[in-house]
Design an enzyme around this catalytic site. Sequence first.
Site, short mmCIF file in Angstrom:
data_model
loop_
_atom_site.label_atom_id
_atom_site.label_comp_id
_atom_site.label_asym_id
_atom_site.label_seq_id
_atom_site.Cartn_x
_atom_site.Cartn_y
_atom_site.Cartn_z
N GLN A 48 0.79 -1.23 0.00
CA GLN A 48 0.00 0.00 0.00
C GLN A 48 0.83 1.29 0.00
OE1 GLN A 48 -3.43 -0.09 2.69
NE2 GLN A 48 -3.51 -2.31 2.49
N CYS A 166 -0.93 6.22 7.36
CA CYS A 166 0.01 7.14 6.72
C CYS A 166 -0.51 8.58 6.72
CB CYS A 166 0.35 6.72 5.30
SG CYS A 166 1.77 7.65 4.67
N THR A 311 1.78 3.34 9.94
CA THR A 311 2.50 3.21 8.67
C THR A 311 3.04 1.79 8.53
OG1 THR A 311 4.67 3.82 9.58
CG2 THR A 311 3.24 5.62 8.86
N CYS A 345 7.43 8.23 7.48
CA CYS A 345 6.53 8.76 6.47
C CYS A 345 7.37 9.48 5.41
CB CYS A 345 5.54 9.73 7.11
SG CYS A 345 4.24 10.27 5.99
#
Length: 415
Positions: A48, A166, A311, A345
């Site tokens: 993802q 995220c 995340t 991130c």
Amino acid sequence: MTINSNRRVNIVIVGGGSAGIATAASILKRNKTLSLAIIDPSEDHYYQPGWTMVGGGAFSAEFTHRKEKDLIPNRALWIKPAVASFDPDNNAVMTADGQEISYDVLIVCPGIKLDWAAIKGLPEALGKNGVTSNYRFDLAPYTYRLVKDMTRGRALFTQPPMPIKCAGAPQKSMYLSCSKWQKNGVLDDIDVQFHNSGAVLFGVSEYVPALMEYVELYNAHLNFESTLVAVDGEAQIATFEQRHGEDIRHVEERFDMIHVVPPQTAPDFIRSSPLAAENGFVDVDQATLRHSKYANIFSLGDACSAPNAKTMAAARKQAPVVAVNALAALEGKAPVADYDGYGSCPLTVERGKIILAEFGYGGKLLPSFPNWLIDGTRPSRLSWLLKDTILPPVYWHGMLKGREWMVKPHRIGAE
């Protein structure tokens, strides 16, 4: 493999996504003799973190996709019917087709629920009339198609209330879109707006100055405490609930393109279970990731209540911790490893440059590299190389295979 309606295994893992597969692989590398089952109905598995890159034209959608059967560890039993309920007092999980799976240790990591229907009109609007989202495999290519073809008009980017997976992804899509429009020479003809339900651009202040440089470079208009509540796709109108002190009002904005991030919650079967904390996520100790009530239950990834950034990088760091703590629990021992809240991130601020945000609990900076190599608070081409070229194979061939590169579990009490 066909299983009995009642079965007992040493370890049951609920969820076959990043967290579940990585934890299973880490456990089985340490102990090849125990029985382990993964419960997950999905036939497909997705990388993802790559969907932002798909929406930016850097990856193809298929690059982020594998079949689940090819990723389940060889010594793990795959149970496909979804979990219906938990009976932690009797060490059992019930599946939707009536099976009862008993366990010695339970690990819960089914991910997070994307609540598309929470925004009025959104489900039926997605995928046409300029309404898109990188949070869906099938829509990320549509994002890039819209960006590539857009030469003028208004582009809206939205971010819902936390928690979301995220936290940087909503603005990453904006930056990559603006980078493309700038390259195409059309950015000056596009009104770019970012509508954020929160009050700040990013939750860790050290990264904000560099991000603001790009906001100004792209002439993007920031709207804080502005929450998307409705989308009329055919009319191309988005409705936002905006707060100004005590004043709350609804504002309609016309758009030619809108990138939507849906509100997110714990999955329904978690929220309604005895495992849930008040916020609906699995109630765990943030250091050991062990359940606050049940000593033989652990949780990690997006479904757990630990206050870390949700995340893939967090799951990668959590998986070895849960693996060794679960094996300790099998022997009746206390947890032996702890988790520092690490999350990463990679903020894609332009095509070819990334601000590599890495931080733990309380916003403490936790860089993986020396500052002379990568200064995470500044945009870097090396950080782009990391996300573009290095991290995908690390995911497929490292994390999901139980190879704990740079994420060996930290022993409790160790320096």
